[in-house]
Design a protein around this motif. Sequence first.
Motif, PDB file in Angstrom:
ATOM      1  N   GLU A 149      -8.737  -2.374 -20.168  1.00 42.39           N
ATOM      2  CA  GLU A 149      -7.611  -1.636 -19.582  1.00 42.39           C
ATOM      3  C   GLU A 149      -6.280  -2.183 -20.108  1.00 42.39           C
ATOM      4  O   GLU A 149      -5.345  -1.405 -20.336  1.00 42.39           O
ATOM      5  CB  GLU A 149      -7.646  -1.731 -18.054  1.00 42.39           C
ATOM      6  N   GLY A 208       1.684   6.496  -6.830  1.00 40.92           N
ATOM      7  CA  GLY A 208       0.587   7.395  -7.186  1.00 40.92           C
ATOM      8  C   GLY A 208       1.001   8.849  -7.081  1.00 40.92           C
ATOM      9  O   GLY A 208       0.645   9.675  -7.936  1.00 40.92           O
ATOM     10  N   SER A 230       0.832  -1.204   0.000  1.00 39.66           N
ATOM     11  CA  SER A 230       0.000   0.000   0.000  1.00 39.66           C
ATOM     12  C   SER A 230       0.865   1.252   0.000  1.00 39.66           C
ATOM     13  O   SER A 230       0.576   2.223  -0.700  1.00 39.66           O
ATOM     14  CB  SER A 230      -0.909   0.026   1.232  1.00 39.66           C
ATOM     15  N   ASP A 284      -7.206  -4.733  -9.339  1.00 38.98           N
ATOM     16  CA  ASP A 284      -7.573  -4.682  -7.916  1.00 38.98           C
ATOM     17  C   ASP A 284      -9.079  -4.796  -7.727  1.00 38.98           C
ATOM     18  O   ASP A 284      -9.556  -5.385  -6.753  1.00 38.98           O
ATOM     19  CB  ASP A 284      -7.081  -3.383  -7.279  1.00 38.98           C
ATOM     20  N   ARG A 285      -9.848  -4.246  -8.685  1.00 36.78           N
ATOM     21  CA  ARG A 285     -11.312  -4.274  -8.621  1.00 36.78           C
ATOM     22  C   ARG A 285     -11.832  -5.700  -8.794  1.00 36.78           C
ATOM     23  O   ARG A 285     -12.867  -6.068  -8.261  1.00 36.78           O
ATOM     24  CB  ARG A 285     -11.860  -3.357  -9.721  1.00 36.78           C
ATOM     25  N   ALA A 337      -1.324   2.436 -14.381  1.00 38.29           N
ATOM     26  CA  ALA A 337      -2.068   2.686 -13.140  1.00 38.29           C
ATOM     27  C   ALA A 337      -3.538   2.286 -13.303  1.00 38.29           C
ATOM     28  O   ALA A 337      -4.147   1.707 -12.395  1.00 38.29           O
ATOM     29  CB  ALA A 337      -1.949   4.153 -12.741  1.00 38.29           C
ATOM     30  N   GLY A 338      -4.111   2.580 -14.468  1.00 37.48           N
ATOM     31  CA  GLY A 338      -5.492   2.183 -14.743  1.00 37.48           C
ATOM     32  C   GLY A 338      -5.643   0.672 -14.776  1.00 37.48           C
ATOM     33  O   GLY A 338      -6.643   0.116 -14.298  1.00 37.48           O
ATOM     34  N   SER A 372     -11.117 -10.361  -7.031  1.00 34.21           N
ATOM     35  CA  SER A 372     -10.568  -9.350  -6.128  1.00 34.21           C
ATOM     36  C   SER A 372     -10.142 -10.063  -4.852  1.00 34.21           C
ATOM     37  O   SER A 372     -10.549 -11.197  -4.576  1.00 34.21           O
ATOM     38  CB  SER A 372     -11.622  -8.290  -5.804  1.00 34.21           C
ATOM     39  N   LYS A 423      -3.733  -1.496 -13.143  1.00 38.69           N
ATOM     40  CA  LYS A 423      -3.639  -1.984 -11.760  1.00 38.69           C
ATOM     41  C   LYS A 423      -4.952  -1.787 -11.020  1.00 38.69           C
ATOM     42  O   LYS A 423      -5.405  -2.674 -10.296  1.00 38.69           O
ATOM     43  CB  LYS A 423      -2.507  -1.281 -11.010  1.00 38.69           C
ATOM     44  N   ALA A 424      -5.592  -0.632 -11.212  1.00 37.18           N
ATOM     45  CA  ALA A 424      -6.870  -0.369 -10.546  1.00 37.18           C
ATOM     46  C   ALA A 424      -7.932  -1.371 -10.990  1.00 37.18           C
ATOM     47  O   ALA A 424      -8.727  -1.857 -10.173  1.00 37.18           O
ATOM     48  CB  ALA A 424      -7.329   1.060 -10.835  1.00 37.18           C
TER      49      ALA A 424
END
Length: 199
Positions: A53, A12, A5, A45-46, A38-39, A80, A41-42
Amino acid sequence: SSDLSAQVAELGAKLQTLEQNVGNGSGTSVVAQAIAAAGLKAAIDRGGSFASELETYATVSPASPELAQLKGLAASGVPSKTELIAQFSDAAPAMIAATQVSDPDAGLLQRLADSAKGMVRSRPVGDVEGDTPEALIARMEVAVNRGDLDAALAEALKLPEAARMAGADYIGKLTARRDTDALVTKALTSALSAAGAAK
């Protein structure tokens, strides 16, 4: 984990700084790679499919060494971490039950008693010591809950074959999620490093 994190938060912050520096036109393509990574990875994670993506990331970073492996996982997606935690409660009893084989030479009454015990058997939870299937599965659960998929898979590898086969679908999801996380973290770190060098 808290270390991951912290790394993501640091990356970020770097990404935000890089986006602010795009106005002069220098390094725009590497910043686009960082934004796309970054998109990606998001989306991972979702949970679920991350095909669109990944397509965006592939457009701006076609030479990324992680692309081939990520493409194999993109359409089906990966669960997730919240889904992995929730699904463990179904996988654990199946893995334990697969190791509870009644003695074929036992009498009918003994087999009925074993069956009844199996129906009401509770499994241990927490950081249980020992190498029994129940202890290994309890430690797997602890590792999944804290997001340490490497530790969960290490415990799964110690299970008897019958338990691994009964939990094969779940163990496959853990493996896919662990591998996807590692690949996207490498892609994001590389993209941000390149963008930072282009400033």
